[in-house]
Scaffold this motif. Structure first.
Motif, mmCIF file in Angstrom:
data_model
loop_
_atom_site.group_PDB
_atom_site.id
_atom_site.type_symbol
_atom_site.label_atom_id
_atom_site.label_comp_id
_atom_site.label_asym_id
_atom_site.label_seq_id
_atom_site.Cartn_x
_atom_site.Cartn_y
_atom_site.Cartn_z
ATOM 1 N N ILE A 254 19.713 -2.958 -4.397
ATOM 2 C CA ILE A 254 18.481 -3.906 -4.175
ATOM 3 C C ILE A 254 17.325 -2.985 -3.502
ATOM 4 C CG2 ILE A 254 17.532 -5.911 -3.427
ATOM 5 C CD1 ILE A 254 19.660 -6.403 -5.528
ATOM 6 N N GLU A 255 16.251 -2.879 -4.187
ATOM 7 C CA GLU A 255 15.293 -1.838 -3.572
ATOM 8 C C GLU A 255 14.410 -2.626 -2.305
ATOM 9 O OE1 GLU A 255 10.689 -0.725 -4.612
ATOM 10 O OE2 GLU A 255 12.214 -0.308 -6.089
ATOM 11 N N MET A 256 14.485 -2.080 -1.476
ATOM 12 C CA MET A 256 13.996 -2.656 0.025
ATOM 13 C C MET A 256 12.529 -2.133 0.587
ATOM 14 S SD MET A 256 17.167 -2.333 2.526
ATOM 15 C CE MET A 256 17.342 -0.968 2.782
ATOM 16 N N LEU A 257 12.263 -0.691 0.323
ATOM 17 C CA LEU A 257 11.091 -0.180 0.612
ATOM 18 C C LEU A 257 10.828 0.785 -0.347
ATOM 19 C CD1 LEU A 257 8.803 0.007 2.786
ATOM 20 C CD2 LEU A 257 10.293 1.707 3.725
ATOM 21 N N ARG A 258 9.438 1.091 -0.746
ATOM 22 C CA ARG A 258 8.927 1.871 -1.667
ATOM 23 C C ARG A 258 7.920 2.740 -1.138
ATOM 24 N NH1 ARG A 258 8.628 3.047 -7.459
ATOM 25 N NH2 ARG A 258 10.306 1.610 -7.641
ATOM 26 N N LEU A 259 7.812 3.779 -0.948
ATOM 27 C CA LEU A 259 6.614 4.647 -0.623
ATOM 28 C C LEU A 259 6.096 5.633 -1.765
ATOM 29 C CD1 LEU A 259 8.714 4.534 1.836
ATOM 30 C CD2 LEU A 259 7.066 5.727 3.116
ATOM 31 N N THR A 267 -4.095 9.257 -2.514
ATOM 32 C CA THR A 267 -3.589 7.867 -2.328
ATOM 33 C C THR A 267 -2.393 7.791 -2.339
ATOM 34 O OG1 THR A 267 -5.622 7.269 -3.836
ATOM 35 C CG2 THR A 267 -3.664 5.502 -3.430
ATOM 36 N N VAL A 268 -1.954 6.821 -1.279
ATOM 37 C CA VAL A 268 -0.425 6.646 -1.142
ATOM 38 C C VAL A 268 -0.317 4.849 -0.812
ATOM 39 C CG1 VAL A 268 0.275 8.732 -0.008
ATOM 40 C CG2 VAL A 268 -0.554 6.943 1.346
ATOM 41 N N ARG A 269 0.825 4.448 -1.403
ATOM 42 C CA ARG A 269 1.068 3.107 -1.184
ATOM 43 C C ARG A 269 2.315 2.843 -0.725
ATOM 44 N NH1 ARG A 269 -1.780 1.083 -7.220
ATOM 45 N NH2 ARG A 269 -3.807 1.639 -6.568
ATOM 46 N N VAL A 270 2.486 1.596 -0.071
ATOM 47 C CA VAL A 270 3.839 1.045 0.459
ATOM 48 C C VAL A 270 4.312 -0.271 -0.035
ATOM 49 C CG1 VAL A 270 5.140 0.637 2.753
ATOM 50 C CG2 VAL A 270 3.581 2.545 2.541
ATOM 51 N N GLY A 271 5.398 -0.424 -0.402
ATOM 52 C CA GLY A 271 5.539 -1.852 -1.027
ATOM 53 C C GLY A 271 7.152 -2.025 -0.516
ATOM 54 N N ILE A 272 7.215 -3.387 0.152
ATOM 55 C CA ILE A 272 8.332 -3.855 0.497
ATOM 56 C C ILE A 272 8.935 -5.118 -0.641
ATOM 57 C CG2 ILE A 272 9.550 -5.508 2.026
ATOM 58 C CD1 ILE A 272 7.310 -3.979 4.157
ATOM 59 N N SER A 277 8.710 -2.178 -9.024
ATOM 60 C CA SER A 277 6.945 -2.147 -9.153
ATOM 61 C C SER A 277 6.357 -1.153 -8.464
ATOM 62 C CB SER A 277 6.487 -3.501 -9.336
ATOM 63 O OG SER A 277 6.894 -4.478 -10.240
ATOM 64 N N VAL A 278 5.246 -0.685 -8.858
ATOM 65 C CA VAL A 278 4.343 0.171 -7.879
ATOM 66 C C VAL A 278 3.477 -0.587 -7.180
ATOM 67 C CG1 VAL A 278 2.532 1.984 -7.940
ATOM 68 C CG2 VAL A 278 4.489 2.310 -9.469
ATOM 69 N N PRO A 279 3.513 -0.637 -5.898
ATOM 70 C CA PRO A 279 2.479 -1.537 -5.131
ATOM 71 C C PRO A 279 1.118 -1.575 -5.573
ATOM 72 C CG PRO A 279 3.871 -0.251 -3.901
ATOM 73 C CD PRO A 279 4.130 0.211 -5.199
ATOM 74 N N ASN A 280 0.306 -2.530 -5.568
ATOM 75 C CA ASN A 280 -0.591 -2.674 -6.066
ATOM 76 C C ASN A 280 -2.066 -2.304 -5.009
ATOM 77 O OD1 ASN A 280 -1.194 -5.074 -4.452
ATOM 78 N ND2 ASN A 280 -0.827 -6.264 -6.287
ATOM 79 N N SER A 281 -1.503 -2.175 -3.744
ATOM 80 C CA SER A 281 -2.413 -1.916 -2.657
ATOM 81 C C SER A 281 -1.772 -0.935 -1.661
ATOM 82 C CB SER A 281 -2.721 -3.211 -1.875
ATOM 83 O OG SER A 281 -3.257 -4.160 -2.700
ATOM 84 N N THR A 282 -2.644 -0.353 -0.640
ATOM 85 C CA THR A 282 -1.954 0.479 0.336
ATOM 86 C C THR A 282 -0.633 -0.246 0.729
ATOM 87 O OG1 THR A 282 -4.119 1.457 0.789
ATOM 88 C CG2 THR A 282 -2.437 1.764 2.439
ATOM 89 N N LEU A 283 -0.813 -1.362 1.195
ATOM 90 C CA LEU A 283 0.432 -2.181 1.838
ATOM 91 C C LEU A 283 0.646 -3.512 0.865
ATOM 92 C CD1 LEU A 283 2.769 -2.797 3.414
ATOM 93 C CD2 LEU A 283 1.326 -3.503 5.257
#
Length: 375
Positions: A254-259, A267-272, A277-283
């Motif tokens: 199970i994916e928990m955190l993606r950078l 540009t970098v993005r962080v998703g929880i 999926s790729v985050p659609n915003s910075t966070l």
């Protein structure tokens, strides 16, 4: 013939037997003018004889028929050392107990050979059996040492484990100019081969291949007491760092955190909880989140540990310097009829204010050197 002369004759034979430094006679039975002590070879039987004082000869066959020698001196059966109980591969060695030569196993047969060993067994050993280091070199440069930390001179009693251990088994990589590396074969890693390495600043890093032509790297970095720990991934700019948990019952990750980056840009993005999926915003957070909230019991100076503040009385609020926390936000609720003081901020109309109105809520955010009301 005296015994001394017999021994001398045998000694001469032992020295010259294979060189055949002797005269020829037609037959031992017809010899009558042999010189005492000379060696003769009979042409009729090929054997070696020694001349006697009376001019006749005596065969040496009995001497060479002993266990020390074999053969009868003929071309088809030349004199040679006897087997003396030896087995294949054994050599003669001196036995000082019996004062004799005896067969023994050649020490070289138990050595490790440059071309490899075909006789190695499960009990074969490469190393030392006493408390000294095992060292491997290339070009006379130390490359690898094995031993306990104390044996290798690595024990540092003032430091924590494992450095202070004396008995820990240790494999110590050495190298040129104090730097070393350990690389692994990876034929399908087309650009970046996996390797552990150190550098001249004492940093320890690991670089490896990812999906053939991409790479990752992690390890310490910096110099002169300005150390840090790096995580790198590349090289197209959109390779993610992923953190998973493993569910044993369903045997799923199970994916928990993606950078993740978005390409060859800044540009970098962080998703929880992004589920791939790729985050659609910075966070981007796929789920709830929680922020700190507190009710005052006295006047309060806000820090990085605060977010929402509810006034529990006529309590004054001090804000940190806006220049030291650009972009920080606070929510302050005053449910009382009091108008406590607060560090200066620009209200919604742009005017400077130093009070919190009764029964109000203000949102403040810092920009440059000023706190601004944004609600």
């Amino acid at each position: 013939m005296k015994m001394k002369e017999i021994y001398s004759a045998i000694f001469i034979v032992a020295i010259n037997i294979f060189s055949f430094g002797q005269e020829s006679i037609a037959s031992a039975s017809t010899a009558s003018a042999a010189a005492e002590g000379n060696l003769y070879r009979a042409t009729d039987d090929g054997q070696i004889y020694i001349g006697l004082r009376n001019g006749t000869v005596s065969a040496l066959s009995p001497v060479f028929a002993a266990t020390l020698f074999s053969g009868n001196g003929t071309p088809s059966s030349p004199y040679s050392l006897g087997q003396m109980g030896a087995t294949n591969g054994q050599v003669l060695s001196w036995n000082s107990t019996t004062n004799t030569w005896a067969p023994s196993t050649d020490a070289a047969t138990n050595n490790w050979f440059l071309a490899g060993n075909a006789n190695a067994a499960a009990s074969s050993l490469l190393g030392t059996t006493n408390d000294v280091r095992l060292q491997l070199r290339s070009n006379n440069t130390e490359m690898l040492e094995l031993g306990t930390r104390q044996t290798l001179g690595l024990t540092e009693s003032s430091k924590p484990s494992p450095y202070n251990s004396t008995t820990a088994s240790t494999m110590y990589m050495r190298g040129t100019s104090g730097n070393s590396a350990l690389q692994f074969q990876a034929d399908n890693a087309t650009i970046y081969k996996p390797v552990f390495f150190t550098d001249s600043n004492g940093n320890f890093r690991m670089r490896g291949s990812a999906a053939s032509s991409d790479f990752f790297e992690l390890g310490s970095n910096g110099s002169s007491e300005n150390g840090r720990f790096d995580f790198l991934v590349g090289d197209d700019g959109d390779e993610p760092y992923l953190f998973y948990k493993y569910n044993y019952t369903s045997q799923t990750y199970i994916e928990m955190l993606r950078l993740q980056g978005t390409g060859l840009n800044n540009t970098v993005r962080v998703g929880i909880n992004m589920a791939g999926s790729v985050p659609n915003s910075t966070l981007q957070i796929s789920g709830s989140f929680s922020l700190p909230i507190v009710t005052t019991t006295a006047s309060l100076t806000l820090t990085e540990l605060n977010f929402t503040v509810i006034l529990g009385g006529n309590h004054n609020i001090s804000l940190p310097s806006a220049s030291l926390c650009n972009g920080r936000m606070y929510i302050i609720k005053n449910p009382t009829t009091n108008t406590p003081s607060i560090s200066a901020y620009n209200n919604i109309s742009g005017g400077s204010t130093s009070t919190i109105a009764a029964n109000s809520v203000i949102w403040l955010q810092s920009i440059n050197n000023q706190w601004e009301q944004i609600n």
